[in-house]
Every structure is written in C-alpha cells, then in structure tokens.
Write a protein that holds these residues in place. Structure first.
Motif, PDB file in Angstrom:
ATOM      1  N   ALA A 115      13.951  53.703 140.279  1.00  0.00           N
ATOM      2  CA  ALA A 115      14.803  52.594 139.842  1.00  0.00           C
ATOM      3  C   ALA A 115      14.076  51.721 138.818  1.00  0.00           C
ATOM      4  CB  ALA A 115      15.231  51.764 141.046  1.00  0.00           C
ATOM      5  N   SER A 116      12.781  51.481 139.042  1.00  0.00           N
ATOM      6  CA  SER A 116      12.001  50.654 138.116  1.00  0.00           C
ATOM      7  C   SER A 116      11.850  51.343 136.763  1.00  0.00           C
ATOM      8  CB  SER A 116      10.617  50.372 138.710  1.00  0.00           C
ATOM      9  OG  SER A 116      10.728  49.687 139.940  1.00  0.00           O
ATOM     10  N   TYR A 117      11.625  52.648 136.799  1.00  0.00           N
ATOM     11  CA  TYR A 117      11.474  53.409 135.552  1.00  0.00           C
ATOM     12  C   TYR A 117      12.765  53.361 134.739  1.00  0.00           C
ATOM     13  CZ  TYR A 117      10.249  57.255 132.431  1.00  0.00           C
ATOM     14  OH  TYR A 117       9.985  58.015 131.316  1.00  0.00           O
ATOM     15  N   LEU A 118      13.896  53.595 135.405  1.00  0.00           N
ATOM     16  CA  LEU A 118      15.181  53.592 134.701  1.00  0.00           C
ATOM     17  C   LEU A 118      15.524  52.200 134.178  1.00  0.00           C
ATOM     18  CD1 LEU A 118      17.299  55.909 137.037  1.00  0.00           C
ATOM     19  CD2 LEU A 118      16.315  56.463 134.803  1.00  0.00           C
ATOM     20  N   THR A 119      15.170  51.177 134.944  1.00  0.00           N
ATOM     21  CA  THR A 119      15.400  49.806 134.480  1.00  0.00           C
ATOM     22  C   THR A 119      14.611  49.530 133.206  1.00  0.00           C
ATOM     23  OG1 THR A 119      15.782  49.018 136.738  1.00  0.00           O
ATOM     24  CG2 THR A 119      15.206  47.366 135.087  1.00  0.00           C
ATOM     25  N   GLY A 120      13.343  49.946 133.211  1.00  0.00           N
ATOM     26  CA  GLY A 120      12.501  49.742 132.033  1.00  0.00           C
ATOM     27  C   GLY A 120      13.019  50.480 130.817  1.00  0.00           C
ATOM     28  N   ILE A 121      13.394  51.755 131.011  1.00  0.00           N
ATOM     29  CA  ILE A 121      13.909  52.558 129.899  1.00  0.00           C
ATOM     30  C   ILE A 121      15.178  51.934 129.330  1.00  0.00           C
ATOM     31  CG2 ILE A 121      15.093  54.727 129.385  1.00  0.00           C
ATOM     32  CD1 ILE A 121      12.165  55.070 129.233  1.00  0.00           C
ATOM     33  N   SER A 122      16.076  51.510 130.208  1.00  0.00           N
ATOM     34  CA  SER A 122      17.352  50.938 129.756  1.00  0.00           C
ATOM     35  C   SER A 122      17.130  49.677 128.932  1.00  0.00           C
ATOM     36  CB  SER A 122      18.246  50.625 130.961  1.00  0.00           C
ATOM     37  OG  SER A 122      18.505  51.784 131.718  1.00  0.00           O
ATOM     38  N   LEU A 123      16.263  48.798 129.425  1.00  0.00           N
ATOM     39  CA  LEU A 123      16.018  47.544 128.707  1.00  0.00           C
ATOM     40  C   LEU A 123      15.306  47.785 127.381  1.00  0.00           C
ATOM     41  CD1 LEU A 123      14.996  45.183 131.656  1.00  0.00           C
ATOM     42  CD2 LEU A 123      17.165  45.262 130.415  1.00  0.00           C
ATOM     43  N   VAL A 124      14.391  48.750 127.341  1.00  0.00           N
ATOM     44  CA  VAL A 124      13.693  49.062 126.091  1.00  0.00           C
ATOM     45  C   VAL A 124      14.663  49.623 125.054  1.00  0.00           C
ATOM     46  CG1 VAL A 124      12.009  50.623 125.026  1.00  0.00           C
ATOM     47  CG2 VAL A 124      11.405  49.358 127.088  1.00  0.00           C
ATOM     48  N   VAL A 125      15.545  50.519 125.496  1.00  0.00           N
ATOM     49  CA  VAL A 125      16.536  51.084 124.571  1.00  0.00           C
ATOM     50  C   VAL A 125      17.444  49.987 124.019  1.00  0.00           C
ATOM     51  CG1 VAL A 125      18.563  52.573 124.419  1.00  0.00           C
ATOM     52  CG2 VAL A 125      16.503  53.398 125.558  1.00  0.00           C
ATOM     53  N   LEU A 126      17.896  49.096 124.897  1.00  0.00           N
ATOM     54  CA  LEU A 126      18.740  47.985 124.442  1.00  0.00           C
ATOM     55  C   LEU A 126      17.996  47.103 123.442  1.00  0.00           C
ATOM     56  CD1 LEU A 126      20.495  46.911 127.776  1.00  0.00           C
ATOM     57  CD2 LEU A 126      21.554  48.029 125.802  1.00  0.00           C
ATOM     58  N   LEU A 127      16.726  46.864 123.705  1.00  0.00           N
ATOM     59  CA  LEU A 127      15.926  46.039 122.801  1.00  0.00           C
ATOM     60  C   LEU A 127      15.736  46.728 121.454  1.00  0.00           C
ATOM     61  CD1 LEU A 127      14.246  43.501 122.352  1.00  0.00           C
ATOM     62  CD2 LEU A 127      12.283  44.683 123.375  1.00  0.00           C
ATOM     63  N   GLN A 128      15.484  48.037 121.468  1.00  0.00           N
ATOM     64  CA  GLN A 128      15.312  48.776 120.217  1.00  0.00           C
ATOM     65  C   GLN A 128      16.591  48.753 119.386  1.00  0.00           C
ATOM     66  OE1 GLN A 128      13.994  52.581 121.782  1.00  0.00           O
ATOM     67  NE2 GLN A 128      11.874  52.159 121.228  1.00  0.00           N
ATOM     68  N   VAL A 129      17.723  48.959 120.051  1.00  0.00           N
ATOM     69  CA  VAL A 129      19.008  48.922 119.344  1.00  0.00           C
ATOM     70  C   VAL A 129      19.250  47.539 118.754  1.00  0.00           C
ATOM     71  CG1 VAL A 129      21.513  49.064 119.639  1.00  0.00           C
ATOM     72  CG2 VAL A 129      20.033  50.784 120.688  1.00  0.00           C
ATOM     73  N   ALA A 130      18.947  46.501 119.543  1.00  0.00           N
ATOM     74  CA  ALA A 130      19.155  45.129 119.070  1.00  0.00           C
ATOM     75  C   ALA A 130      18.273  44.820 117.866  1.00  0.00           C
ATOM     76  CB  ALA A 130      18.876  44.147 120.205  1.00  0.00           C
ATOM     77  N   LYS A 132      17.026  46.995 115.674  1.00  0.00           N
ATOM     78  CA  LYS A 132      17.510  47.742 114.510  1.00  0.00           C
ATOM     79  C   LYS A 132      18.763  47.094 113.925  1.00  0.00           C
ATOM     80  CE  LYS A 132      15.638  52.255 115.835  1.00  0.00           C
ATOM     81  NZ  LYS A 132      15.959  53.646 116.253  1.00  0.00           N
ATOM     82  N   GLU A 133      19.651  46.626 114.807  1.00  0.00           N
ATOM     83  CA  GLU A 133      20.855  45.958 114.321  1.00  0.00           C
ATOM     84  C   GLU A 133      20.496  44.641 113.636  1.00  0.00           C
ATOM     85  OE1 GLU A 133      24.949  45.777 113.599  1.00  0.00           O
ATOM     86  OE2 GLU A 133      23.636  47.410 114.279  1.00  0.00           O
ATOM     87  N   LEU A 134      19.492  43.950 114.161  1.00  0.00           N
ATOM     88  CA  LEU A 134      19.021  42.717 113.529  1.00  0.00           C
ATOM     89  C   LEU A 134      18.443  43.008 112.148  1.00  0.00           C
ATOM     90  CD1 LEU A 134      18.524  39.670 113.849  1.00  0.00           C
ATOM     91  CD2 LEU A 134      16.292  40.230 114.850  1.00  0.00           C
ATOM     92  N   GLN A 135      17.727  44.124 112.036  1.00  0.00           N
ATOM     93  CA  GLN A 135      17.185  44.530 110.736  1.00  0.00           C
ATOM     94  C   GLN A 135      18.310  44.784 109.733  1.00  0.00           C
ATOM     95  OE1 GLN A 135      15.161  48.298 110.877  1.00  0.00           O
ATOM     96  NE2 GLN A 135      14.330  48.116 108.807  1.00  0.00           N
ATOM     97  N   TYR A 136      19.374  45.430 110.204  1.00  0.00           N
ATOM     98  CA  TYR A 136      20.519  45.692 109.325  1.00  0.00           C
ATOM     99  C   TYR A 136      21.204  44.388 108.916  1.00  0.00           C
ATOM    100  CZ  TYR A 136      25.298  46.868 108.058  1.00  0.00           C
ATOM    101  OH  TYR A 136      26.508  46.936 107.420  1.00  0.00           O
ATOM    102  N   ARG A 137      21.423  43.488 109.876  1.00  0.00           N
ATOM    103  CA  ARG A 137      22.063  42.209 109.560  1.00  0.00           C
ATOM    104  C   ARG A 137      21.221  41.401 108.579  1.00  0.00           C
ATOM    105  NH1 ARG A 137      27.210  43.154 110.884  1.00  0.00           N
ATOM    106  NH2 ARG A 137      27.350  44.030 112.986  1.00  0.00           N
ATOM    107  N   LYS A 138      19.922  41.482 108.735  1.00  0.00           N
ATOM    108  CA  LYS A 138      19.025  40.777 107.820  1.00  0.00           C
ATOM    109  C   LYS A 138      19.159  41.336 106.407  1.00  0.00           C
ATOM    110  CE  LYS A 138      14.146  39.577 107.185  1.00  0.00           C
ATOM    111  NZ  LYS A 138      12.763  39.747 107.712  1.00  0.00           N
ATOM    112  N   LEU A 139      19.285  42.663 106.302  1.00  0.00           N
ATOM    113  CA  LEU A 139      19.466  43.292 104.995  1.00  0.00           C
ATOM    114  C   LEU A 139      20.801  42.883 104.378  1.00  0.00           C
ATOM    115  CD1 LEU A 139      18.456  45.239 102.841  1.00  0.00           C
ATOM    116  CD2 LEU A 139      19.314  47.144 104.214  1.00  0.00           C
ATOM    117  N   GLU A 140      21.847  42.854 105.201  1.00  0.00           N
ATOM    118  CA  GLU A 140      23.154  42.384 104.724  1.00  0.00           C
ATOM    119  C   GLU A 140      23.062  40.954 104.191  1.00  0.00           C
ATOM    120  OE1 GLU A 140      26.201  42.572 107.666  1.00  0.00           O
ATOM    121  OE2 GLU A 140      26.996  44.453 106.883  1.00  0.00           O
ATOM    122  N   HIS A 141      22.428  40.092 104.970  1.00  0.00           N
ATOM    123  CA  HIS A 141      22.303  38.681 104.581  1.00  0.00           C
ATOM    124  C   HIS A 141      21.523  38.547 103.274  1.00  0.00           C
ATOM    125  CE1 HIS A 141      21.974  34.348 105.026  1.00  0.00           C
ATOM    126  NE2 HIS A 141      20.663  34.454 104.842  1.00  0.00           N
TER     127      HIS A 141
END
Length: 373
Positions: A115-130, A132-141
């Motif tokens: 459960a701890s491993y899956l929690t860590g993986i899920s949060l890391v993936v969400l953070l990576q996606v966020a 990358k999306e922030l990088q894209y928004r910054k480029l748009e801006h």
C-alpha cells in the motif's frame, strides 16, 4: 513493489520468530528502511549489466572505451528515475510505512508495504504530470507575453495519392461537402511556403509541437498579398471513441497555434536570426535545436463557415503528389466527426496524425497512416 513486500515480510517473520533479537524501535526502523535501501542496490545491478553488455557488443569498427565508461552512460540513463525515487517516492513510502505500523499494527507488514509503495508511485506520477503541465502553461504564458496570438481548434487530417481517378473524386467531395455543411466556397488557391526549424524538446506535457516560419501568398483580394508569420503549434491527438459500433475510428487532434505576424518583412525570413522582433528572436533562438531547417510548399483550396473549415492541400514528396484533406472545428467535435464520417464513406483516404513535414519528407505510407476505408 513485489521485492519490497517480500523483503519486509521476510524481515517481519524473523522479528516475530525471534522477538528479543532487537528493540522495538530498531524493528520499526528496519522494517521501514529495508525496502528503499535494498531497492537502490537492485537499481544499480541492472545498469552494471547494461554497461557491460554495451561494452561487449560494440562493433570492431568503433574504438572501445573502458567498461566503466559504458556503465557510466547506463547510470546516466536512470539518473532521473533515481532522483525522483530518492527525493519523492522514498519519503512518501517511509511516512506511509510508519503511519501504517502506528495506526494499524495488526495488519501484515507486507500488505502495508504494498500500500505504501502504490501510494508513493501514485503521488509521484501526479506530481510529474503537474510539473509537466506547469511547464507547458509557462511556455504558453511566455508566448502570450511576447505578443503571440492564439487559435484553439480541433483538426482531422487525411491523405490520399493524387491520380486522375482521385482527382475527379476530390472535385466531387468538395462540392458534396460545401453543400452538405453550407460552407462558403472559394475558387482561390493559396500557396504556402513553410520553413520548419528543429526544437530542442519537441514534446511538452503530452503535446508535440513544431516551430515554423510561414509565408502565405494570397490572391483572393484580386492582387497578390503576402502574409508572413512565425508559428508554434502544439498538438495532442486523441481517439474519439463512440458508444455505438462504428465502421470508422476518429483520430482528432487538439491544436493550439501561437502566431506572430511579421510586420515590415520585405522578404521571407531565411532563419530566426533574420527576424526584426528582437524579443521574439531571442526567445525562439533559445528553444531551437540547430540552425538547420526544412522547407515545404503546398497549395490550398478552402471553404468554411462559422463552425467548420474544410481544406484540400496538394503537396509533393519524393514518391509523388498527394492530397492532404483537413477539417477544422473550433468547438464542435460532433460536427467534426460527422464531416469525417462523410469523407471516409465516399473517398479511399487514410487518416493520419502526421504533420505535413513528415508527409513531404516521403514518410507517407499505409504503415504511417490509420486506415479508415
């Protein structure tokens, strides 16, 4: 995940078998830390073998370096993963394991580990996606702050080889589409000259993007007018599945085109260095990969109304001449799919997600398109 759970289960079994072996605080520390520590050991082992494999398989024509060089290159490939693991996943795993032992002590430790491993993986993936999306928004801006205009629309693209037979069919589908969707027809043909410039990172947050200089020769006003611009186009393609069974599939690209009109340009800019807008030139020079470029020229006929744009482009590559048929809609994807369906029923076309640069380079083939008829 499985290795972590196995190591924790094995260590927990030893502690239960020999309860007086170590103190309770030491047990807690070891159970929490055994997964991340042993995981790092196994992280390095595959990279060592990868480096040795690369060392052994180098062709005789290439001068071999020491095995340590190839192992170093292998470690570089996994450095980003290791960094995310140490800085993000491991702290989350440790905190989750600690909380699990304190809050649900009767739960098997291997289950808490999973459960701890899956929690860590899920949060890391969400953070990576966020991020990358922030990088894209910054480029748009950044593009907006430089004065770039923006067009947001959905696009479907098809390709078909030009032959006497398909030429007649193109004329038929043009008339049929204009009538069916009540488009404002135009007999004018516009010539486009595009110069594509390679980018250091041609993908951001799941979107491919291209940089080009565009020169459009427009004769629709009765006299020649040239529109010159620099454009960055972001593309994200999705398969628009429908609930009811369909004969065809619908691959629709969501596009955001940022453009800057080049005022006062007497001739088409040959490179980014020729741009007169200093702030735009400085920014674009920072994201281009090299001074090389590729040119394509195509002719376009188009018809449109407020909701739908229909275009037929004629482009040449090393294998012959091809039609690129495009539908664009600003908001209504259902209307776009209706137009796509009408086209695929009446024409032997291939739906493609490749851009014109790929097609002009002779990349056109059945393997590079999605067959829709």
């Amino acid at each position: 995940m499985g290795a972590d759970a196995f190591n924790v289960a094995l260590l927990d079994f030893v502690f239960r078998k020999f309860p007086s072996l170590v103190s309770q605080s030491t047990k807690t520390t070891l159970l929490i830390g055994v997964g991340p520590v042993l995981e790092k050991v196994w992280f390095f082992v595959p990279h060592v073998f990868t480096g040795l494999r690369d060392y052994r398989t180098q062709p005789p024509s290439i001068e071999k370096r020491s095995p340590f060089y190839y192992m170093k290159q292998a470690f570089k490939g996994g450095a980003n993963t290791l960094l995310w693991d140490v800085l993000c996943h491991d702290p989350i795993y440790v905190l989750s394991m600690y909380a699990g032992q304190k809050m649900i002590p009767d739960t098997p430790m291997w289950l808490i580990s999973i459960a701890s491993y899956l929690t860590g993986i899920s949060l890391v993936v969400l953070l990576q996606v966020a991020l990358k999306e922030l990088q894209y928004r910054k480029l748009e801006h950044k593009l907006e702050s430089l004065g770039f205009g923006m067009e947001h629309y959905y696009e479907a693209r098809f390709c078909m080889e030009k032959t006497p037979e398909t030429q007649n069919k193109i004329e038929e589908i043009r008339s049929r589409t204009v009538e069916a969707f009540q488009l404002n027809d135009s007999t004018d043909v516009i010539t486009y000259h595009d110069r594509y410039i390679p980018l250091k990172t041609p993908e951001v947050s799941g979107r491919n993007y291209i940089l080009r200089l565009r020169n459009r020769d427009d004769f629709s006003a009765g006299s020649k007018q040239n529109y010159r611009s620099v454009q960055i186009v972001f593309t994200r393609v999705n398969d628009q599945s429908v609930e009811t069974p369909e004969q065809h599939r619908f691959f629709i690209a969501e596009k955001k085109k940022f453009y800057s009109i080049l005022p006062g340009e007497v001739e088409m800019a040959q490179s980014l260095d020729d741009l007169k807008l200093e702030n735009v030139k400085r920014f674009l020079n920072g994201i281009q990969d090299s001074k090389t470029y590729k040119d394509i020229t195509f002719k376009r006929w188009g018809a449109k109304n407020e909701e739908l744009y229909f275009a037929v482009d004629e482009i040449e590559n090393g294998n012959g001449t091809y039609y690129i048929i495009e539908f664009k809609a600003r908001k209504d994807k259902e209307l776009l799919m209706t137009a796509m369906r009408e086209l695929m029923i009446h024409l032997p076309v291939y739906q493609t997600t490749h851009n014109k640069l790929d097609l002009a380079d002779g990349f056109l083939s059945e393997e590079s398109c999605f067959c829709t008829s």
